[in-house]
Design a protein around this motif. Structure first.
Motif, short mmCIF file in Angstrom:
data_model
loop_
_atom_site.label_atom_id
_atom_site.label_comp_id
_atom_site.label_asym_id
_atom_site.label_seq_id
_atom_site.Cartn_x
_atom_site.Cartn_y
_atom_site.Cartn_z
N THR A 198 -40.75 0.39 -29.96
CA THR A 198 -39.45 0.73 -30.27
C THR A 198 -38.63 -1.08 -30.76
O THR A 198 -37.98 -1.72 -29.46
CB THR A 198 -38.29 1.03 -28.79
N GLY A 251 -35.50 7.43 -30.27
CA GLY A 251 -35.89 7.02 -29.07
C GLY A 251 -36.82 8.63 -28.96
O GLY A 251 -37.65 9.26 -29.97
N ASP A 252 -37.52 8.77 -27.74
CA ASP A 252 -38.21 9.77 -27.33
C ASP A 252 -37.16 11.26 -26.55
O ASP A 252 -35.98 10.40 -26.25
CB ASP A 252 -39.37 8.73 -25.63
N CYS A 287 -28.26 9.69 -32.72
CA CYS A 287 -30.56 10.26 -31.43
C CYS A 287 -31.24 9.41 -31.57
O CYS A 287 -31.30 9.50 -33.12
CB CYS A 287 -30.27 11.07 -31.05
N TYR A 291 -33.03 13.13 -26.43
CA TYR A 291 -33.31 11.37 -26.46
C TYR A 291 -32.92 11.08 -25.54
O TYR A 291 -31.77 10.78 -25.16
CB TYR A 291 -32.54 11.40 -27.82
N GLN A 292 -33.77 10.19 -25.75
CA GLN A 292 -33.28 8.60 -24.69
C GLN A 292 -32.30 7.66 -25.06
O GLN A 292 -32.09 7.30 -24.73
CB GLN A 292 -34.51 8.74 -24.14
N ASP A 293 -32.51 7.54 -25.70
CA ASP A 293 -31.84 6.61 -26.91
C ASP A 293 -30.77 7.08 -27.91
O ASP A 293 -31.11 7.78 -28.74
CB ASP A 293 -32.38 5.16 -27.75
N ASN A 294 -29.77 5.84 -28.81
CA ASN A 294 -28.94 6.29 -29.64
C ASN A 294 -29.03 4.64 -30.84
O ASN A 294 -30.01 3.52 -30.46
CB ASN A 294 -27.52 5.85 -28.94
N TYR A 342 -29.99 1.75 -28.60
CA TYR A 342 -29.93 1.20 -27.40
C TYR A 342 -30.59 2.65 -26.20
O TYR A 342 -29.88 3.69 -27.09
CB TYR A 342 -28.29 1.14 -26.92
N ASP A 343 -30.73 2.36 -24.91
CA ASP A 343 -30.65 2.95 -23.99
C ASP A 343 -29.79 3.83 -23.87
O ASP A 343 -28.76 3.18 -23.10
CB ASP A 343 -31.65 2.58 -22.65
N LYS A 344 -29.30 4.93 -23.57
CA LYS A 344 -28.17 5.76 -23.38
C LYS A 344 -28.50 5.28 -22.11
O LYS A 344 -26.71 5.59 -21.63
CB LYS A 344 -28.51 7.72 -23.49
N LYS A 345 -28.72 5.17 -20.96
CA LYS A 345 -28.53 5.27 -19.89
C LYS A 345 -27.30 3.73 -19.62
O LYS A 345 -27.09 3.22 -18.30
CB LYS A 345 -29.29 5.46 -18.48
#
Length: 296
Positions: A128, A274-275, A272, A282-285, A248-251
């Motif tokens: 990524t 990522g994976d 959204c 989705y895990q990312d933005n 960016y990772d959403k977390k």
């Protein structure tokens, strides 16, 4: 006085008798054949082909009774076409795709790509790529616009031309997304800056929906220098130029960096990426950073 000639006075048979006999014979034959034709023919027996119905001078059957008599009793009746009879069973609903299409990953817009010696294991590039926001936003002397409701968002490079709706925050304080049943709809945060005015305006849209790819399915493919246009209700179009794209990772989403204040008109386009996980999504933005450079 005798002249030496004699006249014959013997009687000869009358020739008309023979003609009358022949006429009676021919007439009898015609009468017999006529009575046969008046009777309707019997239907053909099984295993034999049905004869063709006799027709008159116009090519039509001589009589309806005779035409019907030629139909075989065991001939199968053709079924009506499928579009005539309507099925009483309701059609099954459309099944949703089992897999969501993977969004395109953003292209690197920061520093130049690393050389062969800087790649990861086995010479593979990072899965990524995260472009750095080191590039400065383009400078422009365009005056900010007064607030006016945005109507459409356009990204010519992606052939995106989407209507816009107002978005708000949910109970957790996160930005709500547009409805999932409209793949072509984008939204803007109505509680913040209006696109074109001083500050950071925020827009968002789906990368995919339950109906198929979303309006920002290809947002990750936007390159630095691309244009994002916002058509407003005051009949003016604010033109923004992309200067960075990040993932960016959403977390660990950097709210301050993305939503922070600005002394000039800026725009964020978020979707959204990522994976994808069936439980958490989705895990990312994917975030596009752009600054206003023109007004039409």
């Amino acid at each position: 006085m005798d002249t030496g000639r004699t006249t014959s006075t013997s009687s000869q048979p009358f020739p008309a008798v023979r003609h009358i006999v022949w006429a009676l014979a021919v007439g009898t034959v015609l009468v017999i054949s006529g009575t046969r034709h008046e009777r309707p023919p019997l239907p053909p027996s099984a295993g034999t082909e049905a004869p063709v119905a006799p027709t008159g001078s116009t090519g039509r059957p001589a009589a309806p009774a005779q035409a019907l008599a030629y139909l075989a009793p065991r001939r199968p009746v053709p079924e009506p076409p499928s579009y005539v009879s309507r099925s009483s069973v309701a059609p099954a609903p459309l099944s949703l795709p089992p897999l969501r299409p993977a969004p395109l990953r953003p292209l690197r817009t920061g520093p130049a790509e690393a050389g062969p010696g800087e790649l990861g294991p086995a010479g593979a590039a990072p899965a990524t790529p995260v472009p750095a926001l080191s590039a400065e936003a383009p400078k422009s002397a365009v005056r900010p616009l007064t607030p006016s409701t945005p109507l459409r968002l356009r990204i010519p490079a992606l052939r995106v031309d989407a209507p816009m709706m107002k978005l708000a925050l949910n109970a957790a304080g996160a930005l709500e997304a547009p409805p999932d049943d409209n793949p072509v709809l984008a939204g803007w945060y109505a509680g913040g800056t209006v696109p074109g005015a001083v500050g950071t305006a925020v827009t968002a849209g789906h990368v995919d929906t339950r109906l198929g790819p979303g309006v920002f399915h290809q947002l990750g493919a936007v390159r630095k220098g691309a244009s994002v246009e916002i058509v407003r209700a005051d009949r003016r179009t604010a033109v923004f130029t992309v200067y960075a794209v990040e993932v960016y990772d959403k977390k660990a989403f950097p709210d301050r960096k993305v939503y922070g204040p600005s002394a000039r008109p800026e725009l964020r386009v978020i979707t959204c990426g990522g994976d994808y996980d069936k439980k958490t999504g989705y895990q990312d933005n994917v975030v596009v950073f752009a600054a206003m450079t023109a007004v039409r």
